[in-house]
Motif scaffolding. Structure first.
Motif, short mmCIF file in Angstrom:
data_model
loop_
_atom_site.label_atom_id
_atom_site.label_comp_id
_atom_site.label_asym_id
_atom_site.label_seq_id
_atom_site.Cartn_x
_atom_site.Cartn_y
_atom_site.Cartn_z
N ASN A 185 0.66 -0.91 0.03
CA ASN A 185 0.39 0.00 -0.28
C ASN A 185 0.77 1.32 0.13
O ASN A 185 2.05 1.22 0.94
N LEU A 186 0.33 2.59 -0.74
CA LEU A 186 1.10 3.33 -0.70
C LEU A 186 -0.31 4.33 -0.29
O LEU A 186 -1.18 4.49 -0.85
N TYR A 187 0.19 5.37 0.38
CA TYR A 187 -0.22 6.87 0.86
C TYR A 187 -0.68 7.83 0.39
O TYR A 187 0.41 8.57 0.41
N ALA A 188 -1.54 8.00 -0.75
CA ALA A 188 -0.88 9.79 -1.74
C ALA A 188 -2.49 10.58 -1.54
O ALA A 188 -3.74 9.89 -0.54
N HIS B 81 12.10 -15.60 -13.40
CA HIS B 81 11.27 -15.88 -13.41
C HIS B 81 10.28 -15.14 -13.37
O HIS B 81 10.14 -13.89 -12.85
N GLN B 82 9.03 -15.26 -14.48
CA GLN B 82 7.90 -14.06 -14.45
C GLN B 82 6.85 -13.68 -13.69
O GLN B 82 5.76 -15.04 -12.90
N GLY B 83 6.30 -12.61 -12.99
CA GLY B 83 5.33 -12.82 -12.24
C GLY B 83 4.46 -10.86 -12.60
O GLY B 83 5.37 -10.20 -13.34
N GLN B 84 3.92 -10.19 -11.28
CA GLN B 84 2.89 -8.79 -11.33
C GLN B 84 2.78 -9.19 -10.26
O GLN B 84 2.39 -9.58 -8.97
N VAL B 85 3.49 -7.84 -10.13
CA VAL B 85 3.34 -6.94 -8.46
C VAL B 85 2.26 -5.58 -8.72
O VAL B 85 2.35 -5.35 -9.30
N GLN B 86 0.79 -6.11 -7.75
CA GLN B 86 0.11 -4.75 -7.73
C GLN B 86 0.46 -4.16 -6.60
O GLN B 86 0.52 -4.69 -5.39
N ILE B 87 0.00 -3.17 -6.22
CA ILE B 87 0.35 -1.69 -5.23
C ILE B 87 -0.95 -0.88 -5.33
O ILE B 87 -0.91 -0.03 -6.35
N ASN B 88 -1.29 -0.84 -4.03
CA ASN B 88 -2.78 -0.09 -4.05
C ASN B 88 -2.51 1.75 -3.50
O ASN B 88 -1.53 0.94 -2.06
N VAL B 89 -2.32 2.32 -4.43
CA VAL B 89 -2.69 3.84 -3.44
C VAL B 89 -3.87 3.83 -2.88
O VAL B 89 -4.87 3.73 -3.52
N LEU B 90 -3.34 3.75 -1.65
CA LEU B 90 -4.80 4.17 -0.69
C LEU B 90 -4.53 6.07 -0.67
O LEU B 90 -3.59 6.17 -0.24
N ARG B 91 -6.36 6.40 -0.27
CA ARG B 91 -6.77 8.40 0.07
C ARG B 91 -5.82 8.02 1.95
O ARG B 91 -5.79 7.45 2.45
N GLU B 92 -5.05 9.06 1.83
CA GLU B 92 -4.22 9.46 3.20
C GLU B 92 -5.59 10.02 4.28
O GLU B 92 -6.26 10.67 3.55
#
Length: 115
Positions: free
Chosen positions: A37-40, A99-110
């Motif tokens: 999670n990132l906050y913005a 090795h391949q894959g995906q990473v999902q980062i969620n941006v959440l409201r501060e």
């Protein structure tokens, strides 16, 4: 005790859901996890296609424009640096060389402190 166990399973499944693709399908364990999670001041998701070497180090990290809902350069750089510098997987010579894959980062409201 039963509720605690169910809560533990819920949280561990949530962290695993942030890593997708062949890495998750092949069951490659995360050695060093990150905060997904990132906050913005906005909300959305950022998805990166990653490559992991046999030593478990993330060696490639490229933005997946089709699955990403934000275009903030600051957030994209912050998410990419977090993945490249902090995320690592188990060492495995039975896994593919890249090795391949995906990473999902969620941006959440501060949360704002309104008095």
């Amino acid at each position: 005790m039963k509720k605690l166990f169910i809560l533990f399973l819920l949280f561990s499944a949530t962290a695993k859901a942030q890593v997708m693709g062949d890495l998750a399908t092949d069951g490659r364990a995360i050695a060093t996890d990150i905060d997904y999670n990132l906050y913005a001041d906005t909300t959305g998701t950022i998805v990166f296609n990653i490559a992991v070497d046999m030593d478990g180090k993330v060696t490639g990290c490229q933005l997946n424009n089709d699955k990403t809902t934000l275009k903030s350069t600051r957030l994209l750089i912050s998410a990419k640096n977090r993945i490249l510098k902090q995320l690592s997987f188990e060492v495995g010579y039975a896994f593919p060389k890249h090795h391949q894959g995906q990473v999902q980062i969620n941006v959440l409201r501060e949360e704002s402190d309104e008095d």
